[in-house]
Structure formats: structure tokens, C-alpha cells
Design a protein around this motif. Structure first.
Motif, PDB file in Angstrom:
ATOM      1  N   THR A 253       3.314 -10.736  -3.894  1.00 57.78           N
ATOM      2  CA  THR A 253       2.751 -10.364  -5.198  1.00 57.78           C
ATOM      3  C   THR A 253       1.242 -10.223  -5.113  1.00 57.78           C
ATOM      4  O   THR A 253       0.671  -9.272  -5.644  1.00 57.78           O
ATOM      5  N   VAL A 254       0.595 -11.166  -4.423  1.00 62.86           N
ATOM      6  CA  VAL A 254      -0.861 -11.116  -4.385  1.00 62.86           C
ATOM      7  C   VAL A 254      -1.328  -9.885  -3.584  1.00 62.86           C
ATOM      8  O   VAL A 254      -2.318  -9.241  -3.931  1.00 62.86           O
ATOM      9  N   ARG A 255      -0.549  -9.519  -2.557  1.00 64.42           N
ATOM     10  CA  ARG A 255      -0.905  -8.308  -1.795  1.00 64.42           C
ATOM     11  C   ARG A 255      -0.735  -7.069  -2.669  1.00 64.42           C
ATOM     12  O   ARG A 255      -1.568  -6.173  -2.686  1.00 64.42           O
ATOM     13  N   GLU A 256       0.388  -7.057  -3.426  1.00 65.78           N
ATOM     14  CA  GLU A 256       0.627  -5.912  -4.309  1.00 65.78           C
ATOM     15  C   GLU A 256      -0.464  -5.819  -5.370  1.00 65.78           C
ATOM     16  O   GLU A 256      -0.935  -4.740  -5.709  1.00 65.78           O
ATOM     17  N   LEU A 257      -0.861  -7.000  -5.884  1.00 68.91           N
ATOM     18  CA  LEU A 257      -1.890  -7.028  -6.921  1.00 68.91           C
ATOM     19  C   LEU A 257      -3.198  -6.441  -6.381  1.00 68.91           C
ATOM     20  O   LEU A 257      -3.838  -5.619  -7.040  1.00 68.91           O
ATOM     21  N   ASN A 258      -3.545  -6.836  -5.158  1.00 71.58           N
ATOM     22  CA  ASN A 258      -4.762  -6.281  -4.545  1.00 71.58           C
ATOM     23  C   ASN A 258      -4.664  -4.772  -4.418  1.00 71.58           C
ATOM     24  O   ASN A 258      -5.608  -4.039  -4.699  1.00 71.58           O
ATOM     25  N   SER A 259      -3.470  -4.350  -3.993  1.00 68.25           N
ATOM     26  CA  SER A 259      -3.278  -2.912  -3.790  1.00 68.25           C
ATOM     27  C   SER A 259      -3.389  -2.159  -5.122  1.00 68.25           C
ATOM     28  O   SER A 259      -4.034  -1.114  -5.204  1.00 68.25           O
ATOM     29  N   VAL A 260      -2.775  -2.712  -6.191  1.00 68.12           N
ATOM     30  CA  VAL A 260      -2.833  -2.044  -7.505  1.00 68.12           C
ATOM     31  C   VAL A 260      -4.265  -2.034  -8.022  1.00 68.12           C
ATOM     32  O   VAL A 260      -4.742  -1.032  -8.568  1.00 68.12           O
ATOM     33  N   GLN A 261      -4.979  -3.156  -7.823  1.00 72.68           N
ATOM     34  CA  GLN A 261      -6.363  -3.199  -8.302  1.00 72.68           C
ATOM     35  C   GLN A 261      -7.237  -2.170  -7.589  1.00 72.68           C
ATOM     36  O   GLN A 261      -8.108  -1.549  -8.186  1.00 72.68           O
ATOM     37  N   LYS A 262      -6.951  -1.983  -6.289  1.00 71.36           N
ATOM     38  CA  LYS A 262      -7.703  -0.962  -5.543  1.00 71.36           C
ATOM     39  C   LYS A 262      -7.422   0.428  -6.118  1.00 71.36           C
ATOM     40  O   LYS A 262      -8.306   1.259  -6.257  1.00 71.36           O
TER      41      LYS A 262
ATOM     42  N   SER B 143       6.920   7.433  -0.575  1.00 67.95           N
ATOM     43  CA  SER B 143       8.180   6.688  -0.602  1.00 67.95           C
ATOM     44  C   SER B 143       8.394   5.943   0.715  1.00 67.95           C
ATOM     45  O   SER B 143       8.911   4.835   0.717  1.00 67.95           O
ATOM     46  N   PHE B 144       7.936   6.531   1.855  1.00 67.75           N
ATOM     47  CA  PHE B 144       8.059   5.815   3.131  1.00 67.75           C
ATOM     48  C   PHE B 144       7.185   4.562   3.114  1.00 67.75           C
ATOM     49  O   PHE B 144       7.582   3.513   3.593  1.00 67.75           O
ATOM     50  N   SER B 145       5.976   4.700   2.530  1.00 76.84           N
ATOM     51  CA  SER B 145       5.063   3.549   2.480  1.00 76.84           C
ATOM     52  C   SER B 145       5.655   2.444   1.630  1.00 76.84           C
ATOM     53  O   SER B 145       5.547   1.268   1.946  1.00 76.84           O
ATOM     54  N   GLN B 146       6.294   2.853   0.517  1.00 75.61           N
ATOM     55  CA  GLN B 146       6.900   1.823  -0.344  1.00 75.61           C
ATOM     56  C   GLN B 146       8.021   1.110   0.382  1.00 75.61           C
ATOM     57  O   GLN B 146       8.166  -0.096   0.298  1.00 75.61           O
TER      58      GLN B 146
ATOM     59  N   LEU C 164      -4.927   9.329 -17.559  1.00 70.80           N
ATOM     60  CA  LEU C 164      -5.114   8.163 -18.422  1.00 70.80           C
ATOM     61  C   LEU C 164      -3.836   7.327 -18.466  1.00 70.80           C
ATOM     62  O   LEU C 164      -3.854   6.100 -18.362  1.00 70.80           O
ATOM     63  N   GLN C 165      -2.707   8.042 -18.590  1.00 71.25           N
ATOM     64  CA  GLN C 165      -1.412   7.352 -18.645  1.00 71.25           C
ATOM     65  C   GLN C 165      -1.179   6.590 -17.338  1.00 71.25           C
ATOM     66  O   GLN C 165      -0.737   5.436 -17.334  1.00 71.25           O
ATOM     67  N   GLU C 166      -1.544   7.246 -16.225  1.00 69.37           N
ATOM     68  CA  GLU C 166      -1.362   6.634 -14.914  1.00 69.37           C
ATOM     69  C   GLU C 166      -2.201   5.354 -14.804  1.00 69.37           C
ATOM     70  O   GLU C 166      -1.725   4.329 -14.319  1.00 69.37           O
ATOM     71  N   GLN C 167      -3.442   5.440 -15.301  1.00 73.66           N
ATOM     72  CA  GLN C 167      -4.327   4.258 -15.280  1.00 73.66           C
ATOM     73  C   GLN C 167      -3.735   3.129 -16.107  1.00 73.66           C
ATOM     74  O   GLN C 167      -3.735   1.972 -15.703  1.00 73.66           O
ATOM     75  N   GLN C 168      -3.204   3.505 -17.293  1.00 74.01           N
ATOM     76  CA  GLN C 168      -2.617   2.463 -18.149  1.00 74.01           C
ATOM     77  C   GLN C 168      -1.401   1.826 -17.479  1.00 74.01           C
ATOM     78  O   GLN C 168      -1.222   0.617 -17.523  1.00 74.01           O
ATOM     79  N   ASP C 169      -0.600   2.675 -16.827  1.00 77.49           N
ATOM     80  CA  ASP C 169       0.581   2.136 -16.130  1.00 77.49           C
ATOM     81  C   ASP C 169       0.158   1.167 -15.040  1.00 77.49           C
ATOM     82  O   ASP C 169       0.752   0.105 -14.863  1.00 77.49           O
ATOM     83  N   LEU C 170      -0.918   1.556 -14.310  1.00 77.55           N
ATOM     84  CA  LEU C 170      -1.401   0.678 -13.231  1.00 77.55           C
ATOM     85  C   LEU C 170      -1.915  -0.635 -13.802  1.00 77.55           C
ATOM     86  O   LEU C 170      -1.673  -1.717 -13.254  1.00 77.55           O
ATOM     87  N   GLU C 171      -2.628  -0.530 -14.938  1.00 75.68           N
ATOM     88  CA  GLU C 171      -3.152  -1.755 -15.537  1.00 75.68           C
ATOM     89  C   GLU C 171      -2.018  -2.667 -16.008  1.00 75.68           C
ATOM     90  O   GLU C 171      -2.083  -3.885 -15.853  1.00 75.68           O
ATOM     91  N   ASN C 172      -0.965  -2.051 -16.578  1.00 77.53           N
ATOM     92  CA  ASN C 172       0.200  -2.859 -16.995  1.00 77.53           C
ATOM     93  C   ASN C 172       0.841  -3.530 -15.785  1.00 77.53           C
ATOM     94  O   ASN C 172       1.214  -4.705 -15.826  1.00 77.53           O
ATOM     95  N   GLN C 173       0.933  -2.738 -14.701  1.00 78.78           N
ATOM     96  CA  GLN C 173       1.545  -3.277 -13.473  1.00 78.78           C
ATOM     97  C   GLN C 173       0.710  -4.449 -12.951  1.00 78.78           C
ATOM     98  O   GLN C 173       1.257  -5.487 -12.557  1.00 78.78           O
TER      99      GLN C 173
END
Lengths: 453, 67
Positions: free
Chosen positions: A115-124, A300-303, A19-28
């Protein structure tokens, strides 16, 4: 194994973590969305009466101030002059400039595409975390911060539920014989770990294929020493002299493959004694731990590589936009090799090879670590940076070392500036690179293949 | 203690490399090429006492596979 059908403390803890992870992703996602919208506002043009788009900026004041609270004063100034219909005074221009040129706002604009690519990735990721299959959930358990005991606890409970056990059963671990239920649970846990780890083993198999045992011995010793140094805060002493993460990844993959073989072998036979059962459990626990290491290093390599995962090839260009090599002097054969090398450099980004696994070109006392890639006897020298590469020059084995060393020594500050531009992606830099790439593409294409931009 | 271990590991890998070079009669020019460095750099590195494990691990791997 009591109470596996009721949620244990470990399961509750895991669910809280999820749940915490989901909230963090939503904040991100919210932050990224604000940043993207902010970039849109900053890039919007006003009309003839409001050429600086003061109205647009004021309309989005809350959004922009949430990105950079220190700009609140500038908006107060704009609001005052806007309310008094005095948009042509100098203070308005100064306030607009202060807002638009603030480093946070510049970053929003410059990194809008990223940013828009990151946003897509976070939403996924958010979507995936809300509809996880059992196997994905099991992978998450293994990657979570739970202790080993808690992980096993959660996995066992999941395995029981997936087997549709409808009643609680006491598991018999007698002194001599292990119950078939417990073995079945173990097999299920193993199947879940294997499902999670297999894609990574396939991805990184090339790192360990044919790796002799003598190398493994050295990897283990070097890693042990590095970790001891780390405890003393002295790991910097090995900086640039030992690729710790790469070695740890290779070693974990090697161990995971070895453990998988051992477990498969044991599960092929009949695991009946407590001793055999505990042996498999120990192997499984080590396999889970290797999986965790591999997964976290892969993350970490992907990041590092960036969200797009696409390797960009940049060129070192002098102040006149000229490279440090002369294509016109290359023979047709060499031009083909240039084209092939550039394609290789680009394609490496889509394969799993680390660009730094190629031979290091020059002594490390130089300011930048350079690497080479070759196509028969023709080589390219480059500097890897954040998943992308900066090409210095091309040449045959007789002159590539000398030429690259000279470039590194003489154009050190130019290399620094170019790397900075690769990071900031300033429009002028991107345009200059794109235009150079196109020129080089036509110069080396010769109608066979072409340069991948 | 840790410094001794570090030193020993470095000595071990360097010696292993040298033994393989002798045992397999490896041409330094070819080995340098495989390592992606010039002959001069190779000699400089071998003379250096800098504990560059990445370099020696790479060399050791190449030498183990040397035919």
C-alpha cells in the motif's frame, strides 16, 4: 483551422478529462492513505490496562469504519464497554478479534508495504499531472478517450500555441499546394508523437528485432481471427493457445517503427501537394493509434508486474520446507549455473522481456503452465505468476521435463497453495522463503557471485 | 465462417513448419530442445489437433531463423 488560439470544445473536453483523472488519483491516494493508517492502528499495541488497544481502535473508529462499514456494530460494543470501564470482559476480546480478523483489516495489515509503495506511486502521478510539460500533455491527449478527430484538434492547437502564433491564421489547403504553416503544424504534431512513442519503441524493440515478414503476416491473421472470436464472445477458445496481448504489442511496435520510417522519409523531402500531406497525416494517425495500443498494453503489463516492478523469485517447498531439488547433489559447475539462472530469473524483472516468452515446458493439459530458462545445458523450470516466478526444480535437459511434469502432477495442490501465499504474502510464507533463499545462496555461492534474493 | 478461418490458419502454419523442417533438414531432437520440450512432447503435439498457435508460432519463428 479556425480559432486555434481559443479553446475548442475538444480542448475543453480534454481538460475536463484531465481534471477528472486528477480527482480519481486523489481519491485513490486518500483510500490508500486510509488503508495504510488503518494498518498502523491495527498493529499498534496498547498498554497494560488496555492490552488490546481498545482506546486506539476507538480513537480511529471513523477511519477503520470508512474502510469496512460493516464493523460499525463491533465498535458500538467496544464503546459501550470502554465507557463503562469494563475492558476485561469477554465481549471486548470478541469484538476486538472480530475487527482485527475481518478480511478487510487483515488485507490492510498484510498489504501495508504494498500500500505504501502504491501510495508513493499515486502521489508521484498526482504531482506529475499537475506539472505537465507540453510533450507529456501531448502523450496524455493520445492516450485519452477523445475521438481521433478531437485528439488531432487538441494536438494542433497545442502545436500552434507552442510555436507562439499570436494571431489566428486561415490555413491554406488549396487544391495543389499546402501552406508552410500547416506543414509546420504537422511536423510539430509528429515530433510530439515521436517524443511520446520513442521510449516505448526502445523498450520493446527486442520483441520485433529481426522479426521476419512471414511472422508479421501470421500475427496479423491470428489477431484478426482472435478479434472476430471476441466479437462472438468465444475468445476463451484460444485461451492459452495464443498470447493475444503479446502479439498485439509486437505488431503495434512493428507498425510504429515502420510508420516512423515512412513519415521520416516523406518529411525529408518537400511535402507540398495535398496528396502527400494527407498521406503523412494518415501515417501519423496510424502511428498515434499504435502508440495508444503500446502505451495501454505497457500499462497493463506494469500493473500485472506490480507497482514495485521488482521480480521476486520464490521456491516450491514441501510441508517440511524442503525444495524439489537437492543442491548437495549438484557439482560445483551446476551450482554456478543455479546461481546464474536465479540471477537471470530475477534480472528478467528489470529488463523488458516477458517471462512467458521463454519456451513452455510441458503440455498445456497440466494444471499449471511451466516455463524453462537455461544456462548452457542446465535448466530451471518455473511458473510465472503476476510478475513473479515460482521455481519448481533444476536439472539438465535429460531429466528436467520428466521431473517438472511429475512435480506438476503430484504437487498440484501444493503449487496452488504456494501461489496463493505469493499473492497474500503471509508473514510465515515470506519468512520461510527468505530463510530458504539465504540457505540456497550460501550453498551455491562458492565465492563467485551469489543468489539474488 | 470464423471456424473455417481458424482451421485454415492452423493448417497453414503447421504446413509451413513442416515444409521448413524438411527444407532445412532440421533435427527433431534439436528443435524440441529449442522449443523447451521433450522429443515425446514434440511428437504428441504434432499429432494433436489442438489449435495451439503459441506453440506453432514459436516453432515457425525458430525454423525461419534456423541455420
Amino acid at each position: 483551422m479556425e480559432g486555434v488560439l481559443e479553446k475548442s470544445l475538444a480542448e475543453e473536453k480534454f481538460e475536463k478529462l484531465l481534471l477528472q483523472e486528477q480527482q480519481d488519483l486523489e481519491n485513490q491516494a486518500r483510500l490508500l492513505s486510509n488503508s495504510y493508517q488503518g494498518a498502523h492502528v491495527l498493529l499498534s499495541k496498547g498498554n497494560d490496562d488496555d492490552q488490546f488497544n481498545v482506546y486506539g481502535l476507538l480513537q480511529n473508529r471513523d477511519l477503520l469504519v470508512s474502510l469496512e462499514p460493516s464493523l460499525s456494530d463491533q465498535f458500538d460494543i467496544l464503546q459501550y464497554f470502554y465507557d463503562n470501564n469494563l475492558l476485561d470482559v469477554d465481549q471486548v476480546l470478541i469484538a476486538v478479534n472480530n475487527i482485527r480478523s475481518h478480511k478487510t483489516m487483515l488485507r490492510c495489515v498484510n498489504e501495508a508495504n504494498k500500500t505504501v509503495r502504491e501510495l508513493n506511486s499515486v502521489q508521484k502521478k498526482i504531482k506529475a499531472s499537475k506539472s505537465m510539460s507540453d510533450s507529456e500533455k501531448a502523450s496524455r491527449v493520445l492516450r485519452s478517450k477523445l475521438s481521433d478527430e478531437e485528439k488531432v484538434d487538441v494536438l494542433r492547437a497545442m502545436a500552434y500555441r507552442s510555436c507562439a502564433h499570436s494571431k489566428e491564421e486561415k490555413v491554406d489547403v488549396t487544391e495543389d499546394v499546402v501552406s508552410s504553416d500547416l506543414i509546420s503544424t504537422l511536423r510539430n504534431s509528429y515530433a510530439q508523437v515521436i517524443e511520446g512513442v520513442t521510449p516505448y519503441l526502445s523498450k520493446y524493440y527486442s520483441k520485433v528485432a529481426g522479426l521476419p515478414p512471414e511472422m508479421i503476416r501470421y500475427y496479423e491473421s491470428a489477431i484478426r481471427i482472435y478479434e472476430e472470436l471476441k466479437k462472438e464472445g468465444r475468445e476463451e477458445e484460444l485461451s492459452g493457445k495464443l498470447n493475444y496481448d503479446d502479439m498485439r504489442l509486437s505488431l503495434s511496435v512493428w507498425h510504429a517503427i515502420d510508420l516512423r520510417g515512412k513519415i521520416d522519409e516523406m518529411l525529408k523531402g518537400s511535402v507540398q501537394s495535398v496528396e502527400q500531406f494527407q498521406q503523412v497525416q494518415n501515417y501519423l494517425s496510424s502511428l498515434s493509434s499504435s502508440f495508444e495500443t503500446i502505451k495501454s498494453l505497457d500499462d497493463s503489463f506494469s500493473q500485472e508486474k506490480g507497482v514495485s516492478g521488482e521480480r521476486q523469485v520464490y521456491f516450491l517447498l514441501d510441508n517440511d520446507g524442503k525444495p524439489f531439488f537437492d543442491v548437495s547433489k549438484f557439482s560445483d559447475g551446476e551450482k554456478r549455473k543455479v546461481s546464474s539462472l536465479l540471477k537471470k530469473l530475477h534480472d528478467e524483472g528489470n529488463s523488458d522481456k516477458d517471462m512467458k516468452s521463454h519456451p513452455i515446458l510441458v503440455p498445456k493439459k497440466l494444471p499449471h503452465h511451466m516455463y524453462t530458462l537455461r544456462s548452457s545445458d542446465f535448466l530451471v523450470s518455473y511458473i510465472p505468476y503476476n510478475g513473479d516466478v515460482l521455481v519448481l526444480t533444476f536439472g539438465d535437459r535429460r531429466n528436467i521435463y520428466e521431473d517438472s511434469t511429475k512435480i506438476s502432477e503430484r504437487a498440484s495442490s501444493l503449487i496452488d497453495r504456494t501461489i496463493k501465499s505469493m499473492k497474500s504474502q503471509s508473514p510465515a510464507f515470506v519468512m520461510a522463503q527468505s530463510s530458504f533463499s539465504e540457505g540456497l545462496d550460501s550453498a551455491v555461492s562458492l565465492g563467485v557471485g551469489g543468489l539474488v534474493k | 465462417m470464423i471456424d473455417d478461418k481458424l482451421k485454415q490458419l492452423f493448417i497453414d502454419i503447421k504446413l509451413d513448419c513442416l515444409e521448413l523442417i524438411l527444407a532445412k533438414d532440421v533435427s527433431i531432437s534439436d528443435l524440441s530442445y529449442q522449443l523447451g520440450i521433450s522429443n515425446k512432447d514434440f511428437y504428441n503435439r504434432m499429432k494433436s489437433t489442438e489449435q495451439d498457435f503459441s506453440f506453432y508460432l514459436k516453432m515457425y519463428y525458430i525454423l525461419l531463423k534456423w541455420r
